[in-house]
Design a protein around this motif. Structure first.
Motif, short mmCIF file in Angstrom:
data_model
loop_
_atom_site.label_atom_id
_atom_site.label_comp_id
_atom_site.label_asym_id
_atom_site.label_seq_id
_atom_site.Cartn_x
_atom_site.Cartn_y
_atom_site.Cartn_z
N TRP A 158 -14.73 -2.41 9.76
CA TRP A 158 -14.69 -3.09 11.06
C TRP A 158 -13.92 -4.47 11.09
O TRP A 158 -13.91 -5.06 10.09
N SER A 166 -13.99 -7.84 13.74
CA SER A 166 -14.62 -8.03 14.82
C SER A 166 -14.62 -9.83 14.93
O SER A 166 -15.27 -10.12 14.30
N SER A 218 -17.32 3.42 6.92
CA SER A 218 -16.70 2.69 8.06
C SER A 218 -16.44 1.38 7.87
O SER A 218 -16.89 0.53 7.07
N THR A 243 -13.33 -0.73 15.11
CA THR A 243 -14.12 0.15 14.25
C THR A 243 -13.57 1.20 13.71
O THR A 243 -12.78 1.83 14.48
N SER A 254 -13.86 5.01 11.51
CA SER A 254 -14.99 5.66 10.48
C SER A 254 -14.23 6.84 10.21
O SER A 254 -13.56 7.38 11.13
N ASP A 314 -22.69 4.31 11.71
CA ASP A 314 -21.35 3.71 11.63
C ASP A 314 -21.38 2.28 12.33
O ASP A 314 -20.69 1.41 12.23
N TYR A 315 -22.38 2.30 13.22
CA TYR A 315 -22.65 0.77 14.19
C TYR A 315 -23.43 -0.06 13.45
O TYR A 315 -23.93 -1.10 13.98
#
Length: 761
Positions: A474, A476, A472, A432, A434, A530-531
């Motif tokens: 990611w 994953s 942000s 991640t 950000s 951000d998550y």
């Protein structure tokens, strides 16, 4: 007599101090006069119509404070929430920092921390600033939105350093050695030198320190079923730092001060476990924290006012290698399902099962500020302060999740490519990035008028505009395996214009008795979660939080300046209260949401009494009730539970109190004996809304110091947490211990016994 009964007895004595004092002779002892600058002008503490606790350099030495945590037991209604030694956030009147674990990016701060004119709080975390060579520490309770702006919703903590002296050489040292029960050895070395460079024109002051706090909690490394190893005293902490100040006075009315501050720490595991002796982790943890701050202040005396300009730059970097053992079950389920594809079809390395999982957080926060103000001078009935302020903050972080044994990036890329038929190839288990940028400009001012010798009215305000942009992204493989998007980006932007007013009316019944009433407002910035992609149903971002404060108070100095008694009562309304509303299902990440309105009411009491020559007795107490004004429905990832109206606001203790005494007595010519002791009690509290029915127990601690003092040297023996209480700082939000299944807590330091030696020329 139980410890709690002792606290209640001391509380009764503290509250009865005025009555007892009436029958005592003070033998000429008077309360120390402390001059503060919390209102941007020099004033005697007892003359300021505001709830402020101030510790002079003498106070700091008497309690043996090495840093801010060393004075907490002398205050009520102020707490330090720590997961590791030397780091944490401050809660004042129940208003807590939210950014203590798994929260990064542009999270706003609740309590402002300053070294002189420099703001130092970064994303809700206090640095471990030492108390050595400080002129005083000021703790302002309640929202400080007028003079200090955003980031001072709960209050403000100001470290005021000793300034370079242009006509005097000084050298001082302070060393402590101690041992923690069941843990490691500790030491602290402080040194200071003041160097005149040119008489009445220039001087340099340098101070530095080196500190080691031995760990007291063992870390067993486990996959939840088997224990592979145990790290003794794993939550150790080492830190060092320096402060350099150059002061110039090229002409009579102009003073220039440049300050450089450096702080660096290296920590082991969090002080987290099912017991205060041991905790379970799937991988070892470590943290590095580095702060560099620069500030320049110009002070120029005009005929009608004092002009002050300050520019500062701070650069803070965290690296946190954090265990995520709670995710082992979910991760191993995914690895098991993908095993045949990886080993037979793709022929790439693949483990049978992960024994550990960790997240590497790398965060950097940079901030630039500029403030210019005019403060009226002269002893007139009309006083005013006006200024402008600008702040620019850039916060960036990266997160990388890794499993043990490691899976090569090529293996992740092959598996994700096969699952998406070549559409996506991701080589990271979870990565991640950000970035958040915040700009704020403000104009502020206060005007006070003495209508009579008794009655004063103050009115002020701060108008400011804040813009925030966050992004942000990611990559994953974990997200893909769990049914989400392997690659993605979320963005948010917010602009807020706000006016924070303040009105205070005060009335002096006599030169030593004053009553006041205040209406004020505070503000905490919004931010982005951000998550959010890993926490289904959580909000992408959250709005700013506002606080409206109503307060009345009484400040008194009685019995020939031998007794000070200050009392305040407040009622606060929260609007769009920010709270943690969800956590990642595998333990990675947390989300903040606005949960509606809440209110808090409380009373603060602070007394200082000198009944006999050489004896000083202190008592502080805080009683507070903070509850939600509406029910809160948490996201599906938090179980979709409804938190009922009237639930206590997390982080708020209903009662906290502290009682202590210091006593000095001559032993011989030039030599005195010294004793100080303090007992402090804080009641239970709820850690977060996700576990609103579970409370962290309160605690009672006892500290004392015994020593011998001469004019140039002092030697003390000290005992902290003398009763060796199991101090549960807060319930850990990540869930139970992965090995024992018991509830996890963050634990405070056990009994610590040591020696402190000081020398000064």
């Amino acid at each position: 007599m139980t410890t709690m009964n002792r606290v209640l007895t001391l509380a009764s004595l503290g509250c009865a101090a005025p009555a007892l004092a009436l029958a005592q002779s003070t033998q000429g002892e008077v309360i120390e006069t402390i001059v503060i600058t919390a209102t941007k002008r020099a004033q005697i503490l007892q003359d300021v119509p505001q709830t402020i606790t101030a510790f002079s350099e003498k106070n700091l030495k008497d309690v043996g404070a090495a840093d801010f945590s060393g004075i907490l037991n002398s205050m009520a209604g102020v707490e330090l929430k720590q997961e590791q030694s030397g780091q944490g956030g401050v809660a004042i009147r129940g208003i807590s920092e939210l950014n203590l674990s798994n929260l990064y990016g542009g999270t706003g701060s609740a309590t402002g921390m300053y070294l002189d004119e420099m703001p130092l709080t970064a994303a809700g975390r206090f640095p471990g600033l030492g108390a050595f060579d400080m002129q005083r520490i000021e703790v302002l309770k309640g929202p400080q939105g007028t003079l200090f702006g955003e980031g001072s919703l709960a209050g403000t903590v100001r470290f005021i350093a000793n300034k370079p002296k242009m006509n005097k050489w000084e050298v001082a040292s302070d060393a402590s050695f101690s041992k923690t029960e069941g843990g490691g050895d500790n030491h602290l070395f402080n040194v200071m030198g003041n160097i005149p460079l040119a008489q009445d024109v220039a001087a340099l002051r340098i101070s530095g320190y080196q500190k080691q706090d031995g760990g007291y909690l063992d870390a067993r490394i486990t996959d939840g079923k088997s224990i592979f190893s145990t790290i003794r005293n794993a939550n150790s902490q080492k830190s060092d730092g320096a402060r350099i100040a150059l002061r110039l006075q090229p002409i009579t009315d102009l003073v220039l001060t440049g300050t450089y501050l450096n702080y660096s720490s290296r920590n082991g595991t969090r002080n987290r476990g099912a017991s205060p002796e041991i905790g379970s982790f799937s991988t070892a943890e470590n943290t590095r924290d580095k702060l560099d701050a620069f500030g320049v202040t110009a002070e120029y005396s005009l005929s009608f006012a004092d002009f002050v300009a300050n520019a500062s730059h701070t650069d803070r970097n965290f690296f946190i290698n954090e265990d995520q053992g709670k995710a082992l079950g979910a991760v191993n389920g995914g690895l098991l399902a993908l095993g045949p594809l990886a080993t037979k079809v793709l022929n790439v390395p693949w483990p049978n099962a992960a024994t550990g999982i960790n997240t590497a957080h790398d965060m950097r926060a940079k901030s630039d500020t500029l403030e210019m103000r005019l403060v009226s001078s002269g002893d007139t009935s009309l006083k005013w302060t006006g200024g402008v302020f600008y702040k620019k903050t850039a916060t960036g972080f990266t997160d990388d999740v890794a499993v043990t044994p490691g899976i090569p990036p090529a293996s992740w890329a092959a598996v994700t490519s096969a699952l998406t038929k070549g559409t996506v190839s991701v080589g990271e288990s979870l990565h991640t990035e950000s970035f958040a940028a915040i700009k704020q400009s403000a104009i502020f001012g206060e005007v006070s008028k003495d209508f009579t010798k008794q009655f004063q009215l103050l009115a002020g305000g701060r108008a400011f505009k804040e813009t925030r942009s966050s992004v942000s992204s990611w990559r994953s493989a974990f997200a893909l395996i769990s049914g989400g998007a392997a690659v993605g980006t979320i963005k948010s932007r917010d602009e807020t214009s706000l006016f924070n007013p303040k009105v205070t009316a005060s009335y002096k019944f006599s030169p030593d008795v004053m009553a006041y009433g205040t209406y004020s407002q505070g503000f905490r910035s919004g931010g982005q979660n951000d998550y959010q992609v890993y926490i289904p149903g959580s909000p992408a971002d959250f709005k700013p939080e506002r606080l409206i404060n109503h307060e009345i108070g009484l400040k008194t100095v009685l019995l020939g300046n031998s007794l000070a008694l200050n009392l305040s009562a407040y009622y606060m309304n929260w609007k769009d209260l920010q709270q943690i509303v969800a956590r990642g299902s595998s333990g990675i990440g947390s989300a903040i949401g606005n949960v509606g309105d809440a209110h808090s009411s409380g009373v603060d009491l602070e007394t200082k009494w000198l009944p006999l020559k050489g004896l000083e007795v202190n008592f502080t107490a805080s009683v507070m009730d903070a509850v939600l004004d509406n029910a809160v429905v948490l996201p599906a990832s938090a179980g979709g539970i409804t938190v009922p109206k009237g639930t206590r606001v997390p982080g708020t203790s209903k009662i906290s109190m502290s009682a202590g005494a210091t006593y000095r007595r001559p032993l011989s010519e030039g030599l005195s004996g010294f004793f100080s002791g303090r007992i402090a009690n804080r009641s239970d509290f709820t850690s977060e809304l996700l576990h609103y029915q579970s409370t962290t127990p309160g605690n009672t601690t006892i500290d004392f110091r015994l020593g011998v003092e001469a004019s140039k040297w002092q030697v003390y023996m000290f005992v902290d947490n003398a009763s060796n209480r199991r101090i549960q700082v807060r319930e850990d939000g990540d869930g139970p211990d992965i090995f024992s299944g018991q509830k996890n807590y963050n634990w405070g330091r056990p009994r610590t016994i040591g020696l402190n030696v000081r020398y000064a020329l």
